[in-house]
Design a protein around this motif. Structure first.
Motif, PDB file in Angstrom:
ATOM      1  N   GLY A  66       0.783  -1.219   0.000  1.00  0.00           N
ATOM      2  CA  GLY A  66       0.000   0.000   0.000  1.00  0.00           C
ATOM      3  C   GLY A  66       0.819   1.274   0.000  1.00  0.00           C
ATOM      4  N   THR A  67       0.093   2.395  -0.055  1.00  0.00           N
ATOM      5  CA  THR A  67       0.728   3.704  -0.109  1.00  0.00           C
ATOM      6  C   THR A  67      -0.193   4.741   0.531  1.00  0.00           C
ATOM      7  N   MET A  68       0.281   5.973   0.604  1.00  0.00           N
ATOM      8  CA  MET A  68      -0.492   7.067   1.187  1.00  0.00           C
ATOM      9  C   MET A  68      -0.355   8.311   0.319  1.00  0.00           C
ATOM     10  N   ALA A  69      -1.334   9.212   0.408  1.00  0.00           N
ATOM     11  CA  ALA A  69      -1.273  10.466  -0.336  1.00  0.00           C
ATOM     12  C   ALA A  69      -1.947  11.569   0.459  1.00  0.00           C
ATOM     13  N   ALA A  70      -1.402  12.769   0.374  1.00  0.00           N
ATOM     14  CA  ALA A  70      -1.972  13.935   1.046  1.00  0.00           C
ATOM     15  C   ALA A  70      -2.808  14.741   0.063  1.00  0.00           C
ATOM     16  N   LEU A  71      -3.936  15.247   0.531  1.00  0.00           N
ATOM     17  CA  LEU A  71      -4.777  16.139  -0.258  1.00  0.00           C
ATOM     18  C   LEU A  71      -4.969  17.441   0.499  1.00  0.00           C
ATOM     19  N   VAL A  83      -0.622  14.729  -3.430  1.00  0.00           N
ATOM     20  CA  VAL A  83       0.742  14.223  -3.614  1.00  0.00           C
ATOM     21  C   VAL A  83       0.927  12.912  -2.858  1.00  0.00           C
ATOM     22  N   LYS A  84       1.559  11.958  -3.518  1.00  0.00           N
ATOM     23  CA  LYS A  84       1.900  10.694  -2.873  1.00  0.00           C
ATOM     24  C   LYS A  84       2.979  10.938  -1.819  1.00  0.00           C
ATOM     25  N   LEU A  85       2.890  10.217  -0.714  1.00  0.00           N
ATOM     26  CA  LEU A  85       3.864  10.349   0.354  1.00  0.00           C
ATOM     27  C   LEU A  85       4.947   9.283   0.226  1.00  0.00           C
ATOM     28  N   ASN A  86       6.150   9.628   0.632  1.00  0.00           N
ATOM     29  CA  ASN A  86       7.274   8.697   0.571  1.00  0.00           C
ATOM     30  C   ASN A  86       7.270   7.815   1.821  1.00  0.00           C
ATOM     31  N   VAL A  87       6.364   6.843   1.829  1.00  0.00           N
ATOM     32  CA  VAL A  87       6.238   5.923   2.957  1.00  0.00           C
ATOM     33  C   VAL A  87       6.277   4.491   2.436  1.00  0.00           C
ATOM     34  N   SER A  88       6.536   3.562   3.349  1.00  0.00           N
ATOM     35  CA  SER A  88       6.726   2.175   2.934  1.00  0.00           C
ATOM     36  C   SER A  88       5.429   1.374   2.885  1.00  0.00           C
ATOM     37  N   GLY A  89       4.362   1.907   3.474  1.00  0.00           N
ATOM     38  CA  GLY A  89       3.118   1.152   3.509  1.00  0.00           C
ATOM     39  C   GLY A  89       1.907   2.026   3.722  1.00  0.00           C
ATOM     40  N   ALA A  90       0.743   1.381   3.805  1.00  0.00           N
ATOM     41  CA  ALA A  90      -0.525   2.099   3.983  1.00  0.00           C
ATOM     42  C   ALA A  90      -0.825   2.215   5.470  1.00  0.00           C
ATOM     43  N   PHE A  91      -0.119   3.130   6.126  1.00  0.00           N
ATOM     44  CA  PHE A  91      -0.275   3.297   7.566  1.00  0.00           C
ATOM     45  C   PHE A  91      -1.686   3.778   7.890  1.00  0.00           C
ATOM     46  N   HIS A  92      -2.135   3.457   9.100  1.00  0.00           N
ATOM     47  CA  HIS A  92      -3.468   3.865   9.588  1.00  0.00           C
ATOM     48  C   HIS A  92      -4.576   3.414   8.637  1.00  0.00           C
ATOM     49  N   SER A  93      -4.447   2.167   8.200  1.00  0.00           N
ATOM     50  CA  SER A  93      -5.479   1.566   7.351  1.00  0.00           C
ATOM     51  C   SER A  93      -5.583   0.083   7.680  1.00  0.00           C
ATOM     52  N   GLY A 137      -9.094  21.321   5.630  1.00  0.00           N
ATOM     53  CA  GLY A 137      -8.518  21.436   4.291  1.00  0.00           C
ATOM     54  C   GLY A 137      -7.317  20.574   4.036  1.00  0.00           C
ATOM     55  N   GLN A 138      -7.000  19.646   4.954  1.00  0.00           N
ATOM     56  CA  GLN A 138      -5.812  18.814   4.771  1.00  0.00           C
ATOM     57  C   GLN A 138      -6.043  17.430   5.345  1.00  0.00           C
ATOM     58  N   VAL A 139      -5.927  16.415   4.491  1.00  0.00           N
ATOM     59  CA  VAL A 139      -6.098  15.036   4.929  1.00  0.00           C
ATOM     60  C   VAL A 139      -5.045  14.156   4.257  1.00  0.00           C
ATOM     61  N   VAL A 140      -4.940  12.940   4.754  1.00  0.00           N
ATOM     62  CA  VAL A 140      -4.102  11.917   4.127  1.00  0.00           C
ATOM     63  C   VAL A 140      -4.963  10.676   3.934  1.00  0.00           C
ATOM     64  N   ILE A 141      -4.895  10.094   2.729  1.00  0.00           N
ATOM     65  CA  ILE A 141      -5.605   8.847   2.467  1.00  0.00           C
ATOM     66  C   ILE A 141      -4.596   7.716   2.393  1.00  0.00           C
TER      67      ILE A 141
END
Length: 296
Positions: free
Chosen positions: A124-129, A180-190, A156-160
């Motif tokens: 998985g991955t994460m992205a900020a909006l 923008v996609k975040l530079n993380v190794s997995g889908a944290f908090h999911s 006005g700011q979340v991460v999916i």
């Protein structure tokens, strides 16, 4: 007396050079030495490394925990105390330490294992909006399997967080000022962190929690609590649950909080709170000089 909350930032607030002013402080030296015995590596060396080792999850989380704990203890030693505490993701561990729910070593061992599990996560991955229509986003998330709201930071700011395909689907269909996609190794908090969370729970069960000395607002349940079993249960759910920071912010004035002190590097959390609660006074403590200025 002004009712004050202490908040502790998580991953993303780290910076090369953080904690440099602590290395000669006797109380900090003791904690750095204790941390090195537990971790097998030096917090100050990682933080000062010019190749940005401090931004690797394996190192980031223990470094933030130790440095924020030292700053919190410095404030307490100077006679300061919060009326309530909260932390963003990793920061919740420091909040629990500051509330004396567990001791420094216990917290660090938890953070060490959490960092190892999250660093090795590969699914998985994460992205900020930033700047989006909330109703549109909520609808799209509800319609799209395998993606969730991971960090609800403010209006006005979340991460999916979710599978790459699902995250891309949301990014491609929700209008936002920035995505923008975040530079993380997995889908944290999911839910994709369920296996890691199950493994982490076995470590968490070995740690003795005490009744918190001040109420803690948890990521998965932003209502104040001091009961040890409740706080431990909330921490169990944190790895797969959403960080409900917007709700934590909204609950601060409801709890009578008039001032928030962000304890740790950067100004991420005070920036988020400012948008949600513009009437709360905000301060930052990221160095010993900040501690002296605050208590001066």
């Amino acid at each position: 007396m002004t009712k004050t909350a202490w908040v502790f930032p998580g991953q993303g607030s780290q910076a090369i050079g953080m904690g440099a002013d602590l290395v000669d402080m006797p109380e900090a030296i003791a904690k750095f030495q204790q941390a090195e015995q537990i971790l097998g590596w030096s917090i100050p060396e990682i933080c000062q490394s010019e190749d940005d080792k401090v931004s690797r999850t394996l190192y980031t989380q223990p470094c933030l925990y130790v440095i924020e704990s030292i700053l919190a203890d410095a404030l307490i030693t100077k006679g300061q105390s919060p009326a309530v505490v909260a932390g963003h993701s990793l920061g919740e561990y420091v909040a629990l330490y500051a509330a004396r729910t567990f001791d420094f070593e216990s917290g660090l061992r938890l953070v060490q294992r959490r960092a190892e599990l999250m660093d090795s996560a590969s699914e998985g991955t994460m992205a900020a909006l930033i700047g989006f229509n909330r109703e549109e986003l909520d609808t799209k998330l509800a319609e799209t399997p395998n993606v969730v709201l991971a960090n609800d930071n403010n209006a006005g700011q979340v991460v999916i967080s979710g599978t790459p395909e699902a995250v891309d689907a949301v990014l491609g269909s929700v209008k936002a000022k920035r995505g923008v996609k975040l530079n993380v190794s997995g889908a944290f908090h999911s839910p994709l962190m369920a296996n890691a969370a199950a493994e982490f729970q076995s470590v968490l069960e070995t740690i003795d929690f005490q009744t918190a000395q001040v109420p803690v607002l948890s990521n998965v349940d932003p209502t104040p609590a001091t009961d040890s079993a409740t706080l431990k249960d909330r921490l169990v759910r944190q790895m797969t649950g959403s960080v409900r920071w917007r709700e934590i912010s909204l609950n601060l004035p409801q709890a009578g909080v008039e001032r928030v002190i962000e304890v740790g590097p950067g100004k991420v959390l005070t920036g988020l709170i400012k948008r949600t609660c513009p009437d709360i006074a905000l301060e930052n403590v990221s160095t010993l000089a900040d501690v002296e200025r605050l208590v001066g």
